[in-house]
Design an enzyme around this catalytic site. Structure first.
Site, PDB file in Angstrom:
ATOM      1  N   GLU A  49      76.549  39.893 -86.905  1.00 14.93           N
ATOM      2  CA  GLU A  49      77.853  40.210 -86.319  1.00 14.93           C
ATOM      3  C   GLU A  49      78.666  38.920 -86.286  1.00 14.93           C
ATOM      4  O   GLU A  49      78.493  38.074 -85.417  1.00 14.93           O
ATOM      5  CB  GLU A  49      77.696  40.779 -84.910  1.00 14.93           C
ATOM      6  CG  GLU A  49      79.018  41.185 -84.294  1.00 14.93           C
ATOM      7  CD  GLU A  49      78.911  41.544 -82.830  1.00 14.93           C
ATOM      8  OE1 GLU A  49      79.815  42.226 -82.335  1.00 14.93           O
ATOM      9  OE2 GLU A  49      77.930  41.128 -82.169  1.00 14.93           O
ATOM     10  N   ASP A  60      85.076  37.982 -73.623  1.00 19.84           N
ATOM     11  CA  ASP A  60      83.938  37.079 -73.719  1.00 19.84           C
ATOM     12  C   ASP A  60      83.860  36.117 -72.547  1.00 19.84           C
ATOM     13  O   ASP A  60      84.866  35.732 -71.960  1.00 19.84           O
ATOM     14  CB  ASP A  60      84.020  36.289 -75.030  1.00 19.84           C
ATOM     15  CG  ASP A  60      83.727  37.154 -76.234  1.00 19.84           C
ATOM     16  OD1 ASP A  60      82.618  37.716 -76.290  1.00 19.84           O
ATOM     17  OD2 ASP A  60      84.606  37.297 -77.112  1.00 19.84           O
TER      18      ASP A  60
END
Length: 263
Positions: A49, A60
Site C-alpha cells: 500500500e 493519519d
C-alpha cells in the site's frame, strides 16, 4: 487481468490471511524504493500500500505525518509516481496499491490521475476521503484501466454505509479498526468485529481487512479471531523501519497470520 484481483480472490478461497503493508513513498528514512519494496515483499506482504506524500494527512497520526514531512522535504509529489514505476519494473507480479488523499486526485483531475496510476503500474487505488458525490467518475476511470477502486469502511458503520459498499466488494475492504487516526494502540477495539460480522451477514465476499492501530503480531492474531480476513499495518512498520527492524517486524505479522492456516 488485474493480478491483485486474482491473488486476493485466491486468498479468500483458500482461507489464507491477507497482509496489506503500508509503504511511505519518498520517505528518505525508509531508503531506496526498490530495495525497500523488496524487503516488504520478501518478508511476506501480500499488498504494498504505497502512500503518496501529502501536506495535510488528516486521517493519519504522528508517525505517518512525520514520514510525509520527511518525504516532502526532499521530494516533489511526482517523484512518488516514478518510484511506483520503478517498483513495478523490479517486481512485475507484485500487488501494488496507491493510497492517496482526495485533494491529490482533484488537483490532477480524475482523467489525468487514473492515467498516471495506470502508467505507473499500480493495480488499485484507495482514497478514503475522496467525496462520495464524485466517486462514480473515479470508479469509472479506474475501471477503464482494469484497476480496483478500494473503499474505506468507517468505524461507525450503519445500514446506509453497507449498501453503499456493495459496488466495492472486490479485492478487499479496508475496515477502520479504531475510532480515530492511524497510529499504534495499546489494545484491539472489538467493535471492528461487529462491523465485520455485519458485512458478512449482508453477503460480502471479498477480504475484510482491519487497519488503523494494528501495532503487533498479537494484534493481527486478535483481529483475525474477530473475523478479519487480514490486516493493514502502517505506522508500526514505519516505526520498526526507523529502529532497523522492518523486515523482522513484517515477517512477524506474516507468521501471525499464517498461524491460522487455511479454511
Amino acid at each position: 487481468m488485474n493480478c491483485m484481483r486474482v491473488s486476493l480472490a485466491n486468498k479468500k478461497l483458500s482461507g489464507d490471511k491477507v497482509l496489506v503493508a503500508y509503504y511511505p513513498l519518498c520517505d528518505p528514512a525508509i531508503g531506496d524504493a526498490v530495495d525497500a519494496a523488496g524487503m516488504y515483499l520478501d518478508a511476506g506482504a501480500d499488498v504494498l500500500e504505497m502512500g503518496i506524500p501529502y501536506a495535510d494527512p488528516c486521517l493519519d497520526g504522528a508517525t505517518v505525518r512525520a514520514s510525509m514531512e520527511r518525504a516532502l522535504a526532499q521530494h516533489a509529489p511526482e517523484d512518488a509516481w516514478d518510484d511506483i514505476a520503478r517498483i513495478r519494473s523490479a517486481y512485475p507480479a507484485a500487488n501494488l496499491q496507491v493510497m492517496c488523499y482526495g485533494d491529490i486526485i482533484s488537483g490532477m483531475g480524475v482523467d489525468a490521475f487514473a492515467a498516471r496510476v495506470a502508467e505507473s503500474g499500480a493495480n488499485a487505488v484507495l482514497s478514503p476521503d475522496y467525496p462520495d458525490a464524485n466517486r462514480d467518475e473515479l470508479d469509472e476511470k479506474l475501471a477503464a484501466y482494469d484497476m480496483l477502486s478500494l473503499k474505506f469502511v468507517p468505524y461507525n458503520l450503519d445500514a446506509v454505509d453497507i449498501e453503499s459498499l456493495r459496488p466495492y466488494d472486490d479485492g478487499y475492504l479496508f475496515m477502520q479498526a479504531v475510532d480515530g487516526a492511524t497510529g499504534a494502540r495499546s489494545e484491539v477495539d472489538p467493535h471492528v468485529g461487529d462491523n465485520i460480522s455485519a458485512l458478512k451477514r449482508a453477503g460480502f465476499k471479498s477480504n475484510l481487512c482491519a487497519g488503523f492501530g494494528v501495532s503487533s503480531a498479537s494484534d493481527a492474531r486478535e483481529l483475525v479471531t474477530l473475523g478479519a480476513d487480514g490486516v493493514i499495518v502502517g505506522s508500526a512498520i514505519i516505526s520498526a523501519a526507523l529502529e532497523g527492524r522492518m523486515a523482522e517486524f513484517i515477517a512477524s505479522l506474516r507468521a501471525a497470520l499464517d498461524s491460522f492456516g487455511t479454511a
